[in-house]
Design a protein around this motif. Structure first.
Motif, PDB file in Angstrom:
ATOM      1  N   ALA A 123      46.588  47.018  25.192  1.00 43.80           N
ATOM      2  CA  ALA A 123      45.124  46.971  24.480  1.00 43.80           C
ATOM      3  C   ALA A 123      44.372  45.940  25.072  1.00 43.80           C
ATOM      4  O   ALA A 123      43.081  45.797  25.104  1.00 43.80           O
ATOM      5  CB  ALA A 123      45.074  47.127  22.987  1.00 43.80           C
ATOM      6  N   ASP A 124      45.077  44.599  24.953  1.00 42.77           N
ATOM      7  CA  ASP A 124      44.253  43.513  25.500  1.00 42.77           C
ATOM      8  C   ASP A 124      43.947  43.374  26.882  1.00 42.77           C
ATOM      9  O   ASP A 124      43.337  42.687  27.391  1.00 42.77           O
ATOM     10  CB  ASP A 124      45.245  41.983  24.837  1.00 42.77           C
ATOM     11  N   TRP A 125      45.110  44.001  27.631  1.00 47.89           N
ATOM     12  CA  TRP A 125      45.153  43.629  29.245  1.00 47.89           C
ATOM     13  C   TRP A 125      45.130  45.192  29.785  1.00 47.89           C
ATOM     14  O   TRP A 125      46.223  45.494  30.215  1.00 47.89           O
ATOM     15  CB  TRP A 125      45.971  42.964  29.465  1.00 47.89           C
ATOM     16  N   PRO A 126      44.245  46.009  29.552  1.00 45.93           N
ATOM     17  CA  PRO A 126      44.158  47.295  30.134  1.00 45.93           C
ATOM     18  C   PRO A 126      44.020  47.768  31.450  1.00 45.93           C
ATOM     19  O   PRO A 126      44.520  48.711  32.142  1.00 45.93           O
ATOM     20  CB  PRO A 126      43.077  48.056  29.253  1.00 45.93           C
ATOM     21  N   ASP A 127      43.346  46.864  32.322  1.00 53.66           N
ATOM     22  CA  ASP A 127      42.713  47.088  33.576  1.00 53.66           C
ATOM     23  C   ASP A 127      43.407  46.290  34.708  1.00 53.66           C
ATOM     24  O   ASP A 127      43.788  45.326  34.476  1.00 53.66           O
ATOM     25  CB  ASP A 127      41.321  46.391  33.340  1.00 53.66           C
ATOM     26  N   GLY A 128      43.803  47.088  35.778  1.00 49.64           N
ATOM     27  CA  GLY A 128      44.293  46.739  36.755  1.00 49.64           C
ATOM     28  C   GLY A 128      43.551  46.170  37.967  1.00 49.64           C
ATOM     29  O   GLY A 128      42.361  45.949  37.598  1.00 49.64           O
ATOM     30  N   THR A 129      43.904  46.457  39.290  1.00 46.81           N
ATOM     31  CA  THR A 129      43.449  45.649  40.293  1.00 46.81           C
ATOM     32  C   THR A 129      42.394  46.613  41.179  1.00 46.81           C
ATOM     33  O   THR A 129      41.740  46.229  42.081  1.00 46.81           O
ATOM     34  CB  THR A 129      44.404  45.385  41.209  1.00 46.81           C
ATOM     35  N   LEU A 130      42.152  48.087  40.773  1.00 49.89           N
ATOM     36  CA  LEU A 130      41.353  48.744  41.389  1.00 49.89           C
ATOM     37  C   LEU A 130      39.961  48.524  41.243  1.00 49.89           C
ATOM     38  O   LEU A 130      39.260  49.453  40.575  1.00 49.89           O
ATOM     39  CB  LEU A 130      41.846  50.089  41.503  1.00 49.89           C
ATOM     40  N   ALA A 131      39.347  47.197  41.552  1.00 50.19           N
ATOM     41  CA  ALA A 131      37.904  46.885  41.275  1.00 50.19           C
ATOM     42  C   ALA A 131      37.665  45.672  41.806  1.00 50.19           C
ATOM     43  O   ALA A 131      38.591  45.082  42.669  1.00 50.19           O
ATOM     44  CB  ALA A 131      38.006  46.574  39.390  1.00 50.19           C
ATOM     45  N   GLU A 132      36.225  45.534  41.992  1.00 51.81           N
ATOM     46  CA  GLU A 132      36.065  44.393  42.840  1.00 51.81           C
ATOM     47  C   GLU A 132      36.409  42.742  42.283  1.00 51.81           C
ATOM     48  O   GLU A 132      36.737  41.888  42.837  1.00 51.81           O
ATOM     49  CB  GLU A 132      34.535  44.392  42.889  1.00 51.81           C
ATOM     50  N   TYR A 133      36.502  42.889  40.868  1.00 53.17           N
ATOM     51  CA  TYR A 133      37.122  41.695  40.222  1.00 53.17           C
ATOM     52  C   TYR A 133      38.170  42.230  39.197  1.00 53.17           C
ATOM     53  O   TYR A 133      37.931  43.528  38.368  1.00 53.17           O
ATOM     54  CB  TYR A 133      35.787  41.002  39.309  1.00 53.17           C
ATOM     55  N   ALA A 134      39.186  41.415  38.841  1.00 55.21           N
ATOM     56  CA  ALA A 134      40.102  41.679  38.112  1.00 55.21           C
ATOM     57  C   ALA A 134      40.278  40.511  36.943  1.00 55.21           C
ATOM     58  O   ALA A 134      40.538  39.322  37.563  1.00 55.21           O
ATOM     59  CB  ALA A 134      41.326  42.168  38.671  1.00 55.21           C
ATOM     60  N   LEU A 135      40.312  40.941  35.634  1.00 55.36           N
ATOM     61  CA  LEU A 135      40.694  39.688  34.848  1.00 55.36           C
ATOM     62  C   LEU A 135      42.162  39.753  34.380  1.00 55.36           C
ATOM     63  O   LEU A 135      42.626  40.875  34.101  1.00 55.36           O
ATOM     64  CB  LEU A 135      39.839  40.035  33.439  1.00 55.36           C
ATOM     65  N   MET A 136      42.829  38.756  34.576  1.00 52.79           N
ATOM     66  CA  MET A 136      44.352  38.819  34.481  1.00 52.79           C
ATOM     67  C   MET A 136      45.007  37.597  33.698  1.00 52.79           C
ATOM     68  O   MET A 136      44.121  36.554  33.645  1.00 52.79           O
ATOM     69  CB  MET A 136      45.168  38.463  35.874  1.00 52.79           C
ATOM     70  N   PRO A 137      46.071  37.894  33.036  1.00 55.40           N
ATOM     71  CA  PRO A 137      46.647  36.753  32.135  1.00 55.40           C
ATOM     72  C   PRO A 137      47.136  35.754  33.129  1.00 55.40           C
ATOM     73  O   PRO A 137      47.384  35.996  34.250  1.00 55.40           O
ATOM     74  CB  PRO A 137      47.676  37.317  31.488  1.00 55.40           C
ATOM     75  N   VAL A 138      47.045  34.256  33.004  1.00 51.20           N
ATOM     76  CA  VAL A 138      47.255  33.349  33.876  1.00 51.20           C
ATOM     77  C   VAL A 138      48.630  33.416  34.268  1.00 51.20           C
ATOM     78  O   VAL A 138      48.961  33.262  35.346  1.00 51.20           O
ATOM     79  CB  VAL A 138      46.759  32.047  33.232  1.00 51.20           C
ATOM     80  N   SER A 139      49.587  33.769  33.376  1.00 54.39           N
ATOM     81  CA  SER A 139      51.242  33.937  33.985  1.00 54.39           C
ATOM     82  C   SER A 139      51.457  35.067  34.918  1.00 54.39           C
ATOM     83  O   SER A 139      52.488  34.850  35.624  1.00 54.39           O
ATOM     84  CB  SER A 139      52.204  33.909  32.829  1.00 54.39           C
ATOM     85  N   ALA A 140      50.372  35.869  35.237  1.00 57.60           N
ATOM     86  CA  ALA A 140      50.430  37.058  36.082  1.00 57.60           C
ATOM     87  C   ALA A 140      49.812  36.680  37.542  1.00 57.60           C
ATOM     88  O   ALA A 140      49.619  37.448  38.523  1.00 57.60           O
ATOM     89  CB  ALA A 140      50.178  38.305  35.744  1.00 57.60           C
ATOM     90  N   VAL A 141      49.512  35.384  37.661  1.00 55.74           N
ATOM     91  CA  VAL A 141      48.598  35.002  38.785  1.00 55.74           C
ATOM     92  C   VAL A 141      49.444  33.704  39.450  1.00 55.74           C
ATOM     93  O   VAL A 141      49.667  32.948  38.761  1.00 55.74           O
ATOM     94  CB  VAL A 141      47.255  34.590  38.561  1.00 55.74           C
ATOM     95  N   THR A 142      49.655  33.897  40.823  1.00 54.68           N
ATOM     96  CA  THR A 142      50.653  32.988  41.565  1.00 54.68           C
ATOM     97  C   THR A 142      49.788  32.396  42.625  1.00 54.68           C
ATOM     98  O   THR A 142      49.206  33.135  43.474  1.00 54.68           O
ATOM     99  CB  THR A 142      51.739  33.670  42.067  1.00 54.68           C
ATOM    100  N   PRO A 143      49.461  31.038  43.001  1.00 53.77           N
ATOM    101  CA  PRO A 143      48.728  30.638  43.976  1.00 53.77           C
ATOM    102  C   PRO A 143      49.463  30.814  45.283  1.00 53.77           C
ATOM    103  O   PRO A 143      50.750  30.829  45.326  1.00 53.77           O
ATOM    104  CB  PRO A 143      48.652  29.005  43.781  1.00 53.77           C
ATOM    105  N   VAL A 144      48.662  31.275  46.523  1.00 53.03           N
ATOM    106  CA  VAL A 144      49.047  31.471  47.689  1.00 53.03           C
ATOM    107  C   VAL A 144      48.658  30.631  48.575  1.00 53.03           C
ATOM    108  O   VAL A 144      47.771  30.515  48.863  1.00 53.03           O
ATOM    109  CB  VAL A 144      48.660  33.131  48.296  1.00 53.03           C
TER     110      VAL A 144
END
Length: 360
Positions: A123-144
């Protein structure tokens, strides 16, 4: 910054899928807003959206589906200290609650929850990546970092590698060991062969029933790979696998999807050396009838595993940067953002070394 964006919205599993104008999400504590550059599609996304996968539990309200992707940090919220605006990052759908509790709830963002506790996370993080912008929890994001020679669409295939990487880590694959990959003709199984080579396996026995797909993955992965075409006879296939493994393997990795019978998994189990480990990570639809005495006399382990640890993307990126993991054999098929329905059709039919990617 624009206040609106394009996003695909699904009105619940089996509901209407539409391309909509919606508000750009606002960052909050512990979050990162990412401008999505490439989103890899799950092979089953079409079946999922059509409500044909009843075991999946999506948000009840309209949401943006989508799994993993590559993008650029656009804004960071409070309590984010290391990620910076402008960094290219990998996005993971797998997210586990970060509280220091015994069994933190986990979800696949934009895909599914796993019971009442994880529904609150979803309920806090319902939305995935099929959008122009995605809001993600920081632990699910990794620098490339250090991979500027790769386009984002090619880096999106890392999502194919992350899943088997988690299973091979769980199975304690050690450099110099021999591993059997059962289901090597599938998308994740083929990636498992590439990842096992990168992790230092001395020999990988790629097993499956599709001769053409086996030939393709064997050709892509190099001389440390031996292919075995399975026939469906447990004992005969076990003997073939054992011979290809030089007398038996230390590890078997099972990635067969939607298996309706257990013969290939049992063959892989029987091809292990004494003290061997079998990691099950596929989606068998029937029970696995194992021999109690076989497990006991041969000191065998059967290890279940779901997804991958939070640092998996960082470690995969290091393998690519170090020249150990070659992701080029997995070819991205790129679709424009407006062509999601066609892309979902393609993903359902894609070959084992193809990855369908949607680009905004």
């Amino acid at each position: 910054m624009a206040t609106n964006m394009k996003a695909w919205r699904l009105e619940g599993i089996g509901g209407k899928l539409s391309l909509c104008d919606v508000a750009v999400p606002e960052v909050r504590a512990g979050s990162v807003l990412v401008r999505v550059e490439a989103s890899s599609l799950m092979s089953y996304l079409k079946a999922y959206a059509e409500g044909k996968l009843p075991s999946y539990h999506a948000p009840e309200m309209p949401f943006t589906p989508g799994g993993n992707g590559i993008g650029v940090v656009h804004a960071v919220g409070r309590d984010v200290w290391h990620l910076k605006v402008g960094q290219r990052v990998a996005l993971s759908s797998h997210f586990a609650a970060t509280e220091n509790v015994r069994d933190p709830a986990q979800i696949l963002i934009g895909v599914t929850s796993f019971g009442p506790e994880s529904e609150a996370v979803q309920a806090d993080w319902p939305d995935g990546t099929l959008a122009e912008y995605a809001l993600m929890p920081v632990s699910a994001v990794t620098p490339v970092e250090g991979l500027n020679e790769f386009e984002s669409a090619q880096l999106a295939v890392l999502s194919r590698c992350a899943v088997p990487f988690g299973g091979l880590l769980r199975g304690r694959l050690t450099a110099g060991e021999t591993v059997i990959v059962n289901g090597a003709t599938g998308a994740y199984g083929s990636a498992a062969v590439l990842v096992a080579i990168a992790m230092g396996a001395a020999r990988v026995v790629a097993a499956g029933r599709n001769a053409d797909a086996l030939e393709a993955v064997g050709r892509a992965a190099g001389t440390r790979v031996v292919t075995v075409r399975l026939e469906g006879d447990v004992q005969a296939d076990a003997e073939s696998l054992r011979a290809a493994a030089g007398g038996g393997a230390q590890l078997a990795f099972d990635m067969v999807g939607q298996a309706g019978e257990p013969s290939s998994t049992l063959s892989a189990l029987s091809a292990l050396r004494r003290g061997g480990r079998l990691v099950v990570m596929g989606s068998m639809t029937v029970p696995l009838p194992v021999s109690y005495m076989q497990l006991m006399f041969h000191n065998l382990e059967i290890i279940g595993n779901f997804m991958y640890p939070a640092d998996a993307y960082r470690r995969l990126i290091e393998l690519v940067r170090g020249g150990l993991l070659d992701i080029n054999p997995i070819v991205p098929r790129i679709f424009p953002f407006s062509a999601l329905p066609e892309a979902m059709e393609a993903a359902a039919k894609a070959g084992n070394l193809e990855c369908v990617v949607l680009q905004p």
